[in-house]
Design a protein around this motif. Sequence first.
Motif, PDB file in Angstrom:
ATOM      1  N   GLY A 174       0.806  -1.206   0.000  1.00  0.00           N
ATOM      2  CA  GLY A 174       0.000   0.000   0.000  1.00  0.00           C
ATOM      3  C   GLY A 174       0.840   1.258   0.000  1.00  0.00           C
ATOM      4  N   TYR A 175       0.137   2.382   0.117  1.00  0.00           N
ATOM      5  CA  TYR A 175       0.783   3.692   0.041  1.00  0.00           C
ATOM      6  C   TYR A 175       0.315   4.580   1.191  1.00  0.00           C
ATOM      7  N   GLN A 176       1.273   5.360   1.730  1.00  0.00           N
ATOM      8  CA  GLN A 176       0.951   6.414   2.692  1.00  0.00           C
ATOM      9  C   GLN A 176       0.772   7.746   1.995  1.00  0.00           C
ATOM     10  N   ALA A 177       1.369   7.906   0.825  1.00  0.00           N
ATOM     11  CA  ALA A 177       1.236   9.074  -0.036  1.00  0.00           C
ATOM     12  C   ALA A 177       1.464   8.606  -1.465  1.00  0.00           C
ATOM     13  N   ASP A 178       1.218   9.504  -2.439  1.00  0.00           N
ATOM     14  CA  ASP A 178       1.351   9.108  -3.834  1.00  0.00           C
ATOM     15  C   ASP A 178       2.736   8.573  -4.148  1.00  0.00           C
ATOM     16  N   SER A 179       3.752   9.134  -3.530  1.00  0.00           N
ATOM     17  CA  SER A 179       5.128   8.728  -3.813  1.00  0.00           C
ATOM     18  C   SER A 179       5.789   8.059  -2.620  1.00  0.00           C
ATOM     19  N   GLN A 180       5.009   7.585  -1.673  1.00  0.00           N
ATOM     20  CA  GLN A 180       5.573   6.964  -0.472  1.00  0.00           C
ATOM     21  C   GLN A 180       4.858   5.653  -0.196  1.00  0.00           C
ATOM     22  N   LYS A 181       5.566   4.550  -0.409  1.00  0.00           N
ATOM     23  CA  LYS A 181       5.012   3.241  -0.104  1.00  0.00           C
ATOM     24  C   LYS A 181       5.035   3.023   1.414  1.00  0.00           C
ATOM     25  N   ARG A 182       4.101   2.200   1.886  1.00  0.00           N
ATOM     26  CA  ARG A 182       4.096   1.847   3.310  1.00  0.00           C
ATOM     27  C   ARG A 182       4.873   0.550   3.484  1.00  0.00           C
ATOM     28  N   MET A 183       6.069   0.655   4.034  1.00  0.00           N
ATOM     29  CA  MET A 183       6.947  -0.500   4.159  1.00  0.00           C
ATOM     30  C   MET A 183       6.679  -1.311   5.420  1.00  0.00           C
ATOM     31  N   GLU A 184       5.884  -0.767   6.353  1.00  0.00           N
ATOM     32  CA  GLU A 184       5.578  -1.478   7.587  1.00  0.00           C
ATOM     33  C   GLU A 184       4.469  -2.499   7.346  1.00  0.00           C
ATOM     34  N   CYS A 185       4.364  -3.443   8.276  1.00  0.00           N
ATOM     35  CA  CYS A 185       3.286  -4.438   8.255  1.00  0.00           C
ATOM     36  C   CYS A 185       2.534  -4.380   9.585  1.00  0.00           C
ATOM     37  N   SER A 186       1.301  -4.821   9.565  1.00  0.00           N
ATOM     38  CA  SER A 186       0.473  -4.799  10.763  1.00  0.00           C
ATOM     39  C   SER A 186      -0.339  -6.082  10.845  1.00  0.00           C
ATOM     40  N   THR A 187      -0.580  -6.512  12.079  1.00  0.00           N
ATOM     41  CA  THR A 187      -1.512  -7.605  12.336  1.00  0.00           C
ATOM     42  C   THR A 187      -2.839  -7.008  12.788  1.00  0.00           C
ATOM     43  N   VAL A 188      -3.935  -7.516  12.247  1.00  0.00           N
ATOM     44  CA  VAL A 188      -5.276  -7.057  12.614  1.00  0.00           C
ATOM     45  C   VAL A 188      -6.053  -8.242  13.151  1.00  0.00           C
ATOM     46  N   ILE A 189      -6.683  -8.051  14.304  1.00  0.00           N
ATOM     47  CA  ILE A 189      -7.452  -9.113  14.947  1.00  0.00           C
ATOM     48  C   ILE A 189      -8.887  -8.624  15.145  1.00  0.00           C
ATOM     49  N   LEU A 190      -9.842  -9.423  14.712  1.00  0.00           N
ATOM     50  CA  LEU A 190     -11.257  -9.148  14.955  1.00  0.00           C
ATOM     51  C   LEU A 190     -11.770 -10.165  15.963  1.00  0.00           C
ATOM     52  N   ASP A 191     -12.342  -9.665  17.055  1.00  0.00           N
ATOM     53  CA  ASP A 191     -12.911 -10.558  18.055  1.00  0.00           C
ATOM     54  C   ASP A 191     -14.226  -9.980  18.556  1.00  0.00           C
ATOM     55  N   GLU A 192     -14.753 -10.576  19.630  1.00  0.00           N
ATOM     56  CA  GLU A 192     -16.045 -10.130  20.157  1.00  0.00           C
ATOM     57  C   GLU A 192     -16.012  -8.690  20.664  1.00  0.00           C
ATOM     58  N   LYS A 193     -14.823  -8.202  21.031  1.00  0.00           N
ATOM     59  CA  LYS A 193     -14.713  -6.842  21.572  1.00  0.00           C
ATOM     60  C   LYS A 193     -14.505  -5.791  20.496  1.00  0.00           C
ATOM     61  N   GLY A 194     -14.130  -6.207  19.292  1.00  0.00           N
ATOM     62  CA  GLY A 194     -13.926  -5.228  18.229  1.00  0.00           C
ATOM     63  C   GLY A 194     -12.711  -5.549  17.385  1.00  0.00           C
ATOM     64  N   ILE A 195     -11.963  -4.509  17.016  1.00  0.00           N
ATOM     65  CA  ILE A 195     -10.810  -4.637  16.131  1.00  0.00           C
ATOM     66  C   ILE A 195      -9.562  -4.163  16.873  1.00  0.00           C
ATOM     67  N   HIS A 196      -8.451  -4.889  16.660  1.00  0.00           N
ATOM     68  CA  HIS A 196      -7.200  -4.579  17.346  1.00  0.00           C
ATOM     69  C   HIS A 196      -6.058  -4.639  16.340  1.00  0.00           C
ATOM     70  N   PHE A 197      -5.100  -3.713  16.498  1.00  0.00           N
ATOM     71  CA  PHE A 197      -3.937  -3.650  15.628  1.00  0.00           C
ATOM     72  C   PHE A 197      -2.675  -3.935  16.440  1.00  0.00           C
ATOM     73  N   GLU A 198      -1.759  -4.684  15.839  1.00  0.00           N
ATOM     74  CA  GLU A 198      -0.477  -4.966  16.454  1.00  0.00           C
ATOM     75  C   GLU A 198       0.617  -4.779  15.412  1.00  0.00           C
ATOM     76  N   PRO A 199       1.741  -4.149  15.787  1.00  0.00           N
ATOM     77  CA  PRO A 199       2.847  -4.027  14.822  1.00  0.00           C
ATOM     78  C   PRO A 199       3.432  -5.392  14.504  1.00  0.00           C
ATOM     79  N   LEU A 200       3.904  -5.546  13.288  1.00  0.00           N
ATOM     80  CA  LEU A 200       4.470  -6.814  12.833  1.00  0.00           C
ATOM     81  C   LEU A 200       5.764  -6.529  12.089  1.00  0.00           C
ATOM     82  N   GLU A 201       6.791  -7.276  12.422  1.00  0.00           N
ATOM     83  CA  GLU A 201       8.079  -7.066  11.760  1.00  0.00           C
ATOM     84  C   GLU A 201       7.957  -7.394  10.274  1.00  0.00           C
TER      85      GLU A 201
END
Length: 301
Positions: free
Chosen positions: A223-250
């Motif tokens: 993906g992209y953070q801006a037109d000329s800036q790719k997003r090099m980071e990764c994220s883990t997303v978890i959906l559970d009964e309480k909602g949505i949660h994000f965790e950084p991922l190497e």
Amino acid sequence: MKLRPISFSNDSCYLPPLRCPAVCRLDPYDGLPESYLIHGGRTPNNEISSSLYLLTMDSRGCNRKLTVRCKEKELVGEVPGARYGHTMSMVQSHGKTACVLFGGRSYMPAGERTTESWNSVVDCPPQVFLFDLEFGCSSAHTLPELSDGQSFHLALAREDSVYFLGGHSLTSDSRPPRLFRLRVELLQGSPLLSCETFDTGISISSAIITRTGPTHRYVILGGYQADSQKRMECSTVILDEKGIHFEPLEPPKWTPDVIHSRTWFGGSAGEGSALLSVPTEGRPSQPDMHYFYQVSFQTKG
């Protein structure tokens, strides 16, 4: 990684080459095989489609050659117009299932187009379309929380809820860190839709999302953070009964071709895996070539 040819069954309809359609996977149910819904998209001739297709596996021969069946499905009622860069998701509520369509981009309305702006595109109105696959009935819904159009966002569904994450807005030419939760109750008669806004979104567009297991755990990459800036980071997303949660991922160790490329794209290649494509740049001898990478996220244990 091996690529194998596929063929279409004799009773299949024509599936045009589409760029940026909405694709939704349907789990096997009632003895039916795994299938995929494909809606909209932009063709190489810059025509924008409003068609809906159902793609199912017809057979797999002894040589492992796959045959698929493609059928066009008709929608009636308040039908979504032609678009691309949108999302489709399946929701379940009160023993029923329905498909949720949101966002996207289309050509400027005919009455507003001029010679100079004939091929100009705009974000579609921020309506939510709900349709069932059995009867093909479609309905449009407007919610006050969804006041701006967004395209090339992510959609994650669990039971009766769909989370819309990120996306690009043509009006402001920005990628605001938006995160909405749409809840759909499939009541007898008319469905009931409600929307909730969160402040924990991610500024991203055109990202790849892949599921990492039977639970609602996903990985976001690219993906992209801006037109000329790719997003090099990764994220883990978890959906559970309480909602949505994000965790950084190497992130993986990106190759120099990936790091220095201006564009990249791809899609999910199965649980915990993604297929990433990077065009060659600055090489006159290879102007139309792409490098393909398989990115895998293994779960410990």
